[in-house]
Design a protein around this motif. Sequence first.
Motif, PDB file in Angstrom:
ATOM      1  N   ALA A  72       0.213  -0.856   0.017  1.00  0.00           N
ATOM      2  CA  ALA A  72      -0.010   0.061  -0.034  1.00  0.00           C
ATOM      3  C   ALA A  72       0.979   1.150   0.009  1.00  0.00           C
ATOM      4  O   ALA A  72       0.874   2.134  -0.729  1.00  0.00           O
ATOM      5  CB  ALA A  72      -0.961   0.105   0.951  1.00  0.00           C
ATOM      6  N   HIS A  73       1.888   0.834   0.224  1.00  0.00           N
ATOM      7  CA  HIS A  73       2.811   1.957   0.864  1.00  0.00           C
ATOM      8  C   HIS A  73       4.239   1.886   0.289  1.00  0.00           C
ATOM      9  O   HIS A  73       5.425   2.198   0.401  1.00  0.00           O
ATOM     10  CB  HIS A  73       3.020   2.766   1.744  1.00  0.00           C
ATOM     11  N   ILE A  74       4.278   1.430  -1.055  1.00  0.00           N
ATOM     12  CA  ILE A  74       5.149   0.820  -1.930  1.00  0.00           C
ATOM     13  C   ILE A  74       6.260   2.407  -2.541  1.00  0.00           C
ATOM     14  O   ILE A  74       7.740   1.788  -2.953  1.00  0.00           O
ATOM     15  CB  ILE A  74       4.550   0.331  -3.312  1.00  0.00           C
ATOM     16  N   ASP A  75       5.832   3.198  -2.379  1.00  0.00           N
ATOM     17  CA  ASP A  75       6.889   5.024  -2.344  1.00  0.00           C
ATOM     18  C   ASP A  75       7.179   4.525  -0.902  1.00  0.00           C
ATOM     19  O   ASP A  75       8.541   5.505  -1.278  1.00  0.00           O
ATOM     20  CB  ASP A  75       5.993   5.389  -2.752  1.00  0.00           C
ATOM     21  N   ASN A  76       7.372   4.250   0.504  1.00  0.00           N
ATOM     22  CA  ASN A  76       6.974   4.618   1.268  1.00  0.00           C
ATOM     23  C   ASN A  76       7.420   2.885   2.202  1.00  0.00           C
ATOM     24  O   ASN A  76       7.005   3.360   3.303  1.00  0.00           O
ATOM     25  CB  ASN A  76       6.838   5.944   2.062  1.00  0.00           C
ATOM     26  N   ILE A  77       8.309   2.395   2.196  1.00  0.00           N
ATOM     27  CA  ILE A  77       8.389   0.822   2.550  1.00  0.00           C
ATOM     28  C   ILE A  77       9.285   0.643   3.599  1.00  0.00           C
ATOM     29  O   ILE A  77       8.174   0.865   4.797  1.00  0.00           O
ATOM     30  CB  ILE A  77       8.989  -0.540   1.621  1.00  0.00           C
ATOM     31  N   ALA A  78      10.008   1.986   3.923  1.00  0.00           N
ATOM     32  CA  ALA A  78      10.595   2.236   5.280  1.00  0.00           C
ATOM     33  C   ALA A  78       9.616   2.690   6.228  1.00  0.00           C
ATOM     34  O   ALA A  78      10.211   2.811   7.294  1.00  0.00           O
ATOM     35  CB  ALA A  78      11.896   2.902   4.909  1.00  0.00           C
ATOM     36  N   GLY A  79       8.871   3.975   5.871  1.00  0.00           N
ATOM     37  CA  GLY A  79       7.770   4.826   6.752  1.00  0.00           C
ATOM     38  C   GLY A  79       6.761   3.469   7.008  1.00  0.00           C
ATOM     39  O   GLY A  79       6.373   3.354   8.269  1.00  0.00           O
ATOM     40  N   ALA A  80       6.554   2.875   6.382  1.00  0.00           N
ATOM     41  CA  ALA A  80       5.032   2.705   6.674  1.00  0.00           C
ATOM     42  C   ALA A  80       6.010   1.215   7.366  1.00  0.00           C
ATOM     43  O   ALA A  80       4.909   0.270   8.293  1.00  0.00           O
ATOM     44  CB  ALA A  80       4.857   1.502   5.350  1.00  0.00           C
ATOM     45  N   LEU A  81       6.676   0.187   7.446  1.00  0.00           N
ATOM     46  CA  LEU A  81       7.905  -0.520   8.377  1.00  0.00           C
ATOM     47  C   LEU A  81       8.108  -0.264   9.435  1.00  0.00           C
ATOM     48  O   LEU A  81       8.609  -1.053   9.893  1.00  0.00           O
ATOM     49  CB  LEU A  81       8.173  -1.680   7.332  1.00  0.00           C
ATOM     50  N   LYS A  83       7.390   1.070  12.665  1.00  0.00           N
ATOM     51  CA  LYS A  83       7.444   0.460  13.921  1.00  0.00           C
ATOM     52  C   LYS A  83       8.345  -1.572  13.895  1.00  0.00           C
ATOM     53  O   LYS A  83       7.968  -1.844  14.553  1.00  0.00           O
ATOM     54  CB  LYS A  83       6.062   0.591  14.010  1.00  0.00           C
ATOM     55  N   ILE A  84       7.567  -1.270  12.604  1.00  0.00           N
ATOM     56  CA  ILE A  84       7.436  -3.176  13.173  1.00  0.00           C
ATOM     57  C   ILE A  84       9.365  -3.714  12.920  1.00  0.00           C
ATOM     58  O   ILE A  84       9.221  -4.894  13.829  1.00  0.00           O
ATOM     59  CB  ILE A  84       7.301  -4.093  11.785  1.00  0.00           C
ATOM     60  N   SER A  85       9.989  -2.870  12.304  1.00  0.00           N
ATOM     61  CA  SER A  85      11.724  -3.145  11.970  1.00  0.00           C
ATOM     62  C   SER A  85      12.359  -2.502  13.155  1.00  0.00           C
ATOM     63  O   SER A  85      13.552  -3.649  13.576  1.00  0.00           O
ATOM     64  CB  SER A  85      12.052  -2.180  11.046  1.00  0.00           C
ATOM     65  N   THR A  86      11.862  -1.698  14.043  1.00  0.00           N
ATOM     66  CA  THR A  86      12.320  -1.665  15.268  1.00  0.00           C
ATOM     67  C   THR A  86      11.652  -2.693  16.273  1.00  0.00           C
ATOM     68  O   THR A  86      12.717  -2.990  17.093  1.00  0.00           O
ATOM     69  CB  THR A  86      11.658   0.087  15.755  1.00  0.00           C
ATOM     70  N   LEU A  87      10.580  -2.576  16.288  1.00  0.00           N
ATOM     71  CA  LEU A  87      10.458  -4.139  16.985  1.00  0.00           C
ATOM     72  C   LEU A  87      10.914  -5.203  16.474  1.00  0.00           C
ATOM     73  O   LEU A  87      11.665  -5.698  17.697  1.00  0.00           O
ATOM     74  CB  LEU A  87       8.459  -4.217  16.592  1.00  0.00           C
ATOM     75  N   HIS A  88      11.417  -5.621  15.505  1.00  0.00           N
ATOM     76  CA  HIS A  88      12.442  -6.798  15.731  1.00  0.00           C
ATOM     77  C   HIS A  88      13.958  -6.333  15.974  1.00  0.00           C
ATOM     78  O   HIS A  88      14.351  -7.365  15.891  1.00  0.00           O
ATOM     79  CB  HIS A  88      11.996  -7.361  14.209  1.00  0.00           C
ATOM     80  N   ALA A  89      13.678  -5.895  15.992  1.00  0.00           N
ATOM     81  CA  ALA A  89      15.557  -4.905  16.025  1.00  0.00           C
ATOM     82  C   ALA A  89      15.838  -5.711  17.694  1.00  0.00           C
ATOM     83  O   ALA A  89      16.520  -5.634  17.590  1.00  0.00           O
ATOM     84  CB  ALA A  89      16.217  -4.259  14.828  1.00  0.00           C
ATOM     85  N   GLN A  90      14.864  -3.765  17.631  1.00  0.00           N
ATOM     86  CA  GLN A  90      15.014  -3.388  19.343  1.00  0.00           C
ATOM     87  C   GLN A  90      14.962  -4.308  20.425  1.00  0.00           C
ATOM     88  O   GLN A  90      15.438  -4.516  21.693  1.00  0.00           O
ATOM     89  CB  GLN A  90      14.684  -2.356  18.958  1.00  0.00           C
ATOM     90  N   LYS A  91      13.698  -4.872  20.457  1.00  0.00           N
ATOM     91  CA  LYS A  91      12.850  -5.676  21.228  1.00  0.00           C
ATOM     92  C   LYS A  91      12.715  -7.016  21.379  1.00  0.00           C
ATOM     93  O   LYS A  91      13.252  -7.642  21.972  1.00  0.00           O
ATOM     94  CB  LYS A  91      11.539  -5.560  21.401  1.00  0.00           C
ATOM     95  N   ILE A  92      12.323  -7.854  20.188  1.00  0.00           N
ATOM     96  CA  ILE A  92      12.793  -9.317  19.344  1.00  0.00           C
ATOM     97  C   ILE A  92      14.039  -9.787  18.972  1.00  0.00           C
ATOM     98  O   ILE A  92      13.820 -10.797  19.773  1.00  0.00           O
ATOM     99  CB  ILE A  92      11.755  -9.060  18.321  1.00  0.00           C
ATOM    100  N   ARG A  93      14.876  -8.857  18.378  1.00  0.00           N
ATOM    101  CA  ARG A  93      16.133  -9.126  18.342  1.00  0.00           C
ATOM    102  C   ARG A  93      15.502 -10.614  17.370  1.00  0.00           C
ATOM    103  O   ARG A  93      16.985 -11.284  17.499  1.00  0.00           O
ATOM    104  CB  ARG A  93      16.897  -9.438  19.287  1.00  0.00           C
ATOM    105  N   VAL A  94      15.320  -9.948  16.655  1.00  0.00           N
ATOM    106  CA  VAL A  94      14.985 -11.707  15.278  1.00  0.00           C
ATOM    107  C   VAL A  94      16.585 -11.251  14.606  1.00  0.00           C
ATOM    108  O   VAL A  94      16.486 -10.269  14.134  1.00  0.00           O
ATOM    109  CB  VAL A  94      13.393 -11.328  13.872  1.00  0.00           C
ATOM    110  N   ASP A  95      17.221 -11.847  14.404  1.00  0.00           N
ATOM    111  CA  ASP A  95      18.387 -12.589  13.592  1.00  0.00           C
ATOM    112  C   ASP A  95      17.869 -11.553  12.399  1.00  0.00           C
ATOM    113  O   ASP A  95      16.928 -12.708  11.467  1.00  0.00           O
ATOM    114  CB  ASP A  95      18.606 -13.614  13.029  1.00  0.00           C
ATOM    115  N   PRO A  96      18.387 -10.672  11.526  1.00  0.00           N
ATOM    116  CA  PRO A  96      17.802 -10.169  10.234  1.00  0.00           C
ATOM    117  C   PRO A  96      18.329 -11.126   8.694  1.00  0.00           C
ATOM    118  O   PRO A  96      17.722 -11.225   8.199  1.00  0.00           O
ATOM    119  CB  PRO A  96      18.823  -9.578   9.985  1.00  0.00           C
ATOM    120  N   VAL A  97      19.241 -12.574   9.353  1.00  0.00           N
ATOM    121  CA  VAL A  97      19.141 -13.706   8.048  1.00  0.00           C
ATOM    122  C   VAL A  97      17.484 -14.182   8.331  1.00  0.00           C
ATOM    123  O   VAL A  97      17.530 -14.959   7.199  1.00  0.00           O
ATOM    124  CB  VAL A  97      20.326 -14.808   8.845  1.00  0.00           C
TER     125      VAL A  97
END
Length: 142
Positions: A72-81, A83-97
């Motif tokens: 839906a936000h294909i021209d701004n994927i970074a903005g659309a995701l 919160k999810i990016s921050t959650l996975h990196a800083q709280k859940i700490r999912v291995d990026p692989v």
Amino acid sequence: MVLTDDDKSHVKHVWSVVLPHAGDIGADALTRMFAAHPTTKTYFPHFDLTPGSADIKAHGKKVAAAIGEAVAHIDNIAGALDKISTLHAQKIRVDPVNFPLLSHCFLVSIAAHHQEVLQASTLLSMDKFLGRVCAVLTSKYR
């Protein structure tokens, strides 16, 4: 990865076909990922990881919703995701692989359920798009 106008058009078309079944495809992708890459299960110790379980279905809907937001936000994927990016990196700490593993399984699930929509050009566009989603999801790790 730059998405061309053709790529964006292909992604939107594929998503329009997938959307009515997006939650099921998300659940199928998770099931495939857990079967093919058992180490990914470590982030879900509290889930019933049995294929078709309520936990898999619920998280599959979340995965599909995130991908839908990116479409839906294909021209701004970074903005659309963001919160999810921050959650996975800083709280859940999912291995990026793990993001490319799920991305691949998502493509396989689309192909398994809607092979008619994945022609060579649309497959390449979806792969580029999901690669962009993965890049956004891992951007907070740097």
